[in-house]
Design a protein around this motif. Structure first.
Motif, PDB file in Angstrom:
ATOM      1  N   LYS A  56       7.052  -6.076  -4.566  1.00 50.83           N
ATOM      2  CA  LYS A  56       7.283  -5.479  -2.994  1.00 50.83           C
ATOM      3  C   LYS A  56       7.514  -4.114  -3.008  1.00 50.83           C
ATOM      4  O   LYS A  56       7.231  -3.218  -2.063  1.00 50.83           O
ATOM      5  CB  LYS A  56       8.424  -6.317  -2.138  1.00 50.83           C
ATOM      6  N   ASP A  57       8.532  -3.699  -3.748  1.00 54.32           N
ATOM      7  CA  ASP A  57       8.684  -2.261  -3.908  1.00 54.32           C
ATOM      8  C   ASP A  57       7.398  -1.290  -4.268  1.00 54.32           C
ATOM      9  O   ASP A  57       7.200  -0.270  -3.700  1.00 54.32           O
ATOM     10  CB  ASP A  57       9.721  -1.923  -4.892  1.00 54.32           C
ATOM     11  N   ASP A  93       5.611  -1.022  -1.204  1.00 54.71           N
ATOM     12  CA  ASP A  93       5.998   0.048  -0.247  1.00 54.71           C
ATOM     13  C   ASP A  93       5.761   1.431  -0.850  1.00 54.71           C
ATOM     14  O   ASP A  93       5.679   2.149  -0.011  1.00 54.71           O
ATOM     15  CB  ASP A  93       7.619  -0.282  -0.396  1.00 54.71           C
ATOM     16  N   ALA A  94       5.979   1.543  -1.969  1.00 59.59           N
ATOM     17  CA  ALA A  94       5.890   2.888  -2.417  1.00 59.59           C
ATOM     18  C   ALA A  94       4.496   3.405  -2.735  1.00 59.59           C
ATOM     19  O   ALA A  94       4.185   4.615  -2.413  1.00 59.59           O
ATOM     20  CB  ALA A  94       6.880   3.173  -3.832  1.00 59.59           C
ATOM     21  N   LEU A 132      10.807  -8.439  -5.858  1.00 59.26           N
ATOM     22  CA  LEU A 132      11.127  -7.256  -5.168  1.00 59.26           C
ATOM     23  C   LEU A 132      10.619  -6.195  -5.928  1.00 59.26           C
ATOM     24  O   LEU A 132      10.281  -5.241  -5.266  1.00 59.26           O
ATOM     25  CB  LEU A 132      12.495  -7.336  -5.277  1.00 59.26           C
ATOM     26  N   ARG A 133      10.274  -6.160  -7.209  1.00 57.29           N
ATOM     27  CA  ARG A 133       9.725  -5.058  -7.866  1.00 57.29           C
ATOM     28  C   ARG A 133       8.187  -5.036  -7.419  1.00 57.29           C
ATOM     29  O   ARG A 133       7.673  -3.804  -7.050  1.00 57.29           O
ATOM     30  CB  ARG A 133       9.513  -5.482  -9.353  1.00 57.29           C
ATOM     31  N   ARG A 147      13.946 -10.883  -8.678  1.00 53.80           N
ATOM     32  CA  ARG A 147      13.672  -9.403  -8.988  1.00 53.80           C
ATOM     33  C   ARG A 147      12.252  -9.055  -9.329  1.00 53.80           C
ATOM     34  O   ARG A 147      11.926  -8.176  -8.907  1.00 53.80           O
ATOM     35  CB  ARG A 147      14.680  -8.845 -10.064  1.00 53.80           C
TER      36      ARG A 147
END
Length: 143
Positions: free
Chosen positions: A14-15, A18-19, A11-12, A8
């Motif tokens: 990566k997010d 992306d954002a 993923l945080r 996670r």
């Protein structure tokens, strides 16, 4: 080699990429979001997603730039800056590596953005209708 399920923390990060790709993000910022050191983050990110974090972030930026080149008439410099890159030369070099042509050549391969603006059929008919004036419609008969 079995695929690694990203944690996670990764993923945080990566997010975050992306954002906020349009902001001046660095790998250091992504590593901080994941709670890893820069070197450990880069190693784990590559293992989880198959590419280094700086390549992932650059890819997001170039994908957005390509979309803007296809859909808008914004100047290349403005697109470069709006996706978080600071050098047109580096932008052009990276763009050519990914898409095989310069941003200007890429844009030329797509129709102008003005053709993509949806104009309702009733408006097209109203403006495309021939002007036919009959007796007293020109206002000269009134008096």
């Amino acid at each position: 080699m079995a695929p690694v399920t990203p944690g996670r923390h990764l993923l945080r990060a990566k997010d975050l990429a992306d954002a906020h790709y349009a902001e001046p993000l660095t790998v250091e910022d992504l590593a901080r979001a994941a709670g890893y050191s820069r070197a450990h983050f880069s190693q784990e990110f590559r293992r989880a997603f198959g590419q280094p974090p700086h390549v992932y972030l650059l890819t997001r930026r170039l994908e957005r730039a390509a979309a803007l080149l296809r859909a808008t008439d914004y100047p290349v410099l403005e697109i470069c800056l709006s996706v978080g890159l600071t050098s047109v030369g580096s932008f052009t070099t990276s763009f050519v590596r990914m898409y095989g042509r310069t941003p200007t050549q890429y844009r030329a391969a797509f129709p102008p953005a003005a053709r993509m603006v949806p104009v309702p059929w009733c408006v097209q008919r109203a403006y495309g209708r021939p002007r036919h004036r009959t007796f007293r419609e020109d206002g000269q008969g009134e008096g």
